[in-house]
Scaffold this motif. Structure first.
Motif, mmCIF file in Angstrom:
data_model
loop_
_atom_site.group_PDB
_atom_site.id
_atom_site.type_symbol
_atom_site.label_atom_id
_atom_site.label_comp_id
_atom_site.label_asym_id
_atom_site.label_seq_id
_atom_site.Cartn_x
_atom_site.Cartn_y
_atom_site.Cartn_z
ATOM 1 N N UNK A 7 -15.179 0.383 4.263
ATOM 2 C CA UNK A 7 -13.924 -0.368 4.224
ATOM 3 C C UNK A 7 -12.851 0.280 3.359
ATOM 4 N N UNK A 8 -13.206 1.170 2.445
ATOM 5 C CA UNK A 8 -12.170 1.866 1.660
ATOM 6 C C UNK A 8 -11.301 2.712 2.587
ATOM 7 N N UNK A 51 -6.188 20.051 1.274
ATOM 8 C CA UNK A 51 -7.094 18.903 1.278
ATOM 9 C C UNK A 51 -7.100 18.269 -0.106
ATOM 10 N N UNK A 52 -7.109 16.962 -0.120
ATOM 11 C CA UNK A 52 -7.100 16.191 -1.369
ATOM 12 C C UNK A 52 -8.245 15.196 -1.306
ATOM 13 N N UNK A 53 -9.014 15.133 -2.381
ATOM 14 C CA UNK A 53 -10.064 14.125 -2.465
ATOM 15 C C UNK A 53 -9.498 12.915 -3.196
ATOM 16 N N UNK A 54 -9.645 11.768 -2.593
ATOM 17 C CA UNK A 54 -9.258 10.503 -3.216
ATOM 18 C C UNK A 54 -10.528 9.961 -3.871
ATOM 19 N N UNK A 55 -10.627 10.120 -5.193
ATOM 20 C CA UNK A 55 -11.823 9.738 -5.940
ATOM 21 C C UNK A 55 -11.840 8.236 -6.225
ATOM 22 N N UNK A 56 -12.956 7.781 -6.767
ATOM 23 C CA UNK A 56 -13.123 6.381 -7.127
ATOM 24 C C UNK A 56 -11.995 5.918 -8.043
ATOM 25 N N UNK A 57 -11.662 6.721 -9.045
ATOM 26 C CA UNK A 57 -10.597 6.332 -9.990
ATOM 27 C C UNK A 57 -9.246 6.208 -9.282
ATOM 28 N N UNK A 58 -9.003 7.073 -8.273
ATOM 29 C CA UNK A 58 -7.766 6.998 -7.504
ATOM 30 C C UNK A 58 -7.733 5.712 -6.686
ATOM 31 N N UNK A 59 -8.883 5.408 -6.062
ATOM 32 C CA UNK A 59 -8.968 4.184 -5.257
ATOM 33 C C UNK A 59 -8.800 2.956 -6.139
ATOM 34 N N UNK A 60 -9.357 2.998 -7.351
ATOM 35 C CA UNK A 60 -9.178 1.884 -8.287
ATOM 36 C C UNK A 60 -7.700 1.657 -8.582
ATOM 37 N N UNK A 61 -6.961 2.752 -8.744
ATOM 38 C CA UNK A 61 -5.520 2.634 -8.976
ATOM 39 C C UNK A 61 -4.813 1.982 -7.802
ATOM 40 N N UNK A 62 -5.195 2.384 -6.580
ATOM 41 C CA UNK A 62 -4.609 1.764 -5.384
ATOM 42 C C UNK A 62 -5.025 0.301 -5.281
ATOM 43 N N UNK A 63 -6.270 0.017 -5.631
ATOM 44 C CA UNK A 63 -6.779 -1.346 -5.581
ATOM 45 C C UNK A 63 -5.932 -2.243 -6.484
ATOM 46 N N UNK A 80 -5.015 17.006 4.576
ATOM 47 C CA UNK A 80 -6.246 16.280 4.848
ATOM 48 C C UNK A 80 -6.613 15.485 3.598
ATOM 49 N N UNK A 81 -7.156 14.286 3.805
ATOM 50 C CA UNK A 81 -7.588 13.439 2.696
ATOM 51 C C UNK A 81 -9.037 13.039 2.921
ATOM 52 N N UNK A 82 -9.840 13.187 1.890
ATOM 53 C CA UNK A 82 -11.232 12.740 1.897
ATOM 54 C C UNK A 82 -11.346 11.596 0.900
ATOM 55 N N UNK A 83 -11.848 10.452 1.342
ATOM 56 C CA UNK A 83 -11.988 9.277 0.490
ATOM 57 C C UNK A 83 -13.428 9.220 0.004
ATOM 58 N N UNK A 84 -13.611 9.156 -1.307
ATOM 59 C CA UNK A 84 -14.946 8.951 -1.852
ATOM 60 C C UNK A 84 -14.874 7.901 -2.937
ATOM 61 N N UNK A 85 -15.579 6.818 -2.720
ATOM 62 C CA UNK A 85 -15.589 5.741 -3.710
ATOM 63 C C UNK A 85 -16.936 5.685 -4.419
ATOM 64 N N UNK A 86 -17.725 6.743 -4.252
ATOM 65 C CA UNK A 86 -18.999 6.843 -4.956
ATOM 66 C C UNK A 86 -18.739 7.134 -6.426
ATOM 67 N N UNK A 87 -19.733 6.915 -7.255
ATOM 68 C CA UNK A 87 -19.570 7.242 -8.668
ATOM 69 C C UNK A 87 -19.324 8.745 -8.809
ATOM 70 N N UNK A 105 -5.882 -3.840 -2.778
ATOM 71 C CA UNK A 105 -6.862 -3.496 -1.749
ATOM 72 C C UNK A 105 -8.208 -4.126 -2.070
ATOM 73 N N UNK A 106 -9.058 -4.213 -1.040
ATOM 74 C CA UNK A 106 -10.406 -4.756 -1.222
ATOM 75 C C UNK A 106 -11.289 -3.730 -1.904
ATOM 76 N N UNK A 107 -12.274 -4.221 -2.666
ATOM 77 C CA UNK A 107 -13.256 -3.323 -3.257
ATOM 78 C C UNK A 107 -14.139 -2.769 -2.149
ATOM 79 N N UNK A 108 -14.548 -1.510 -2.262
ATOM 80 C CA UNK A 108 -15.463 -0.938 -1.270
ATOM 81 C C UNK A 108 -16.771 -1.704 -1.224
ATOM 82 N N UNK A 109 -17.381 -1.763 -0.028
ATOM 83 C CA UNK A 109 -18.637 -2.496 0.140
ATOM 84 C C UNK A 109 -19.726 -2.001 -0.817
#
Length: 123
Positions: free
Chosen positions: A19-20, A98-110, A68-75, A115-119
């Motif tokens: 879902x991220x 290519x840019x990796x969207x890390x967990x900390x980046x997703x937290x900022x967007x959240x 290109x963007x790679x989303x990773x919400x793993x630790x 945004x919803x938390x990843x499953x």
């Protein structure tokens, strides 16, 4: 560049790995950013016969930014393999952005966009 109606509706037709990715697609749609989901796989290693043995398929491509963007919400401890693939991609294809969207980046967007938390964060 504004996304067309067809491009904006792509998020409702795409099947995302988690879902991220779906949340990022909705955010891109909201801001009118055109995107494609997993449009290309880059071969990173081959065997002795020239057959692909390892590849990398970034989650999103943003044509207006040629990015290109790679989303990773793993630790962060678990993204080592993904970082290695991105480094290898850059070695083989320095022209590819290519840019990796890390967990900390997703937290900022959240936090910023609600945004919803990843499953995988659910306990």
């Amino acid at each position: 560049m504004r996304a067309t109606v067809e491009q904006r509706q792509a998020s409702s037709r795409s099947v995302f790995a988690h879902n991220a990715e779906a949340q990022l697609a909705r955010l891109l749609d909201f801001y009118g950013v055109a995107w494609a989901y997993e449009p290309q796989t880059f071969v990173l290693e081959w065997d002795e016969l020239g057959r692909p043995t390892m590849g990398f398929t970034p989650d999103f491509y943003l044509p207006a930014y040629d990015l290109f963007i790679e989303v990773t919400t793993l630790s962060q401890k678990l993204v080592t393999k993904k970082n290695a693939k991105v480094r290898r991609l850059r070695e083989l294809h320095p022209e590819v952005q290519v840019k990796i969207l890390y967990q900390r980046d997703y937290l900022g967007l959240l936090q910023k966009y609600g945004l919803e938390e990843p499953e995988q964060w659910a306990s």
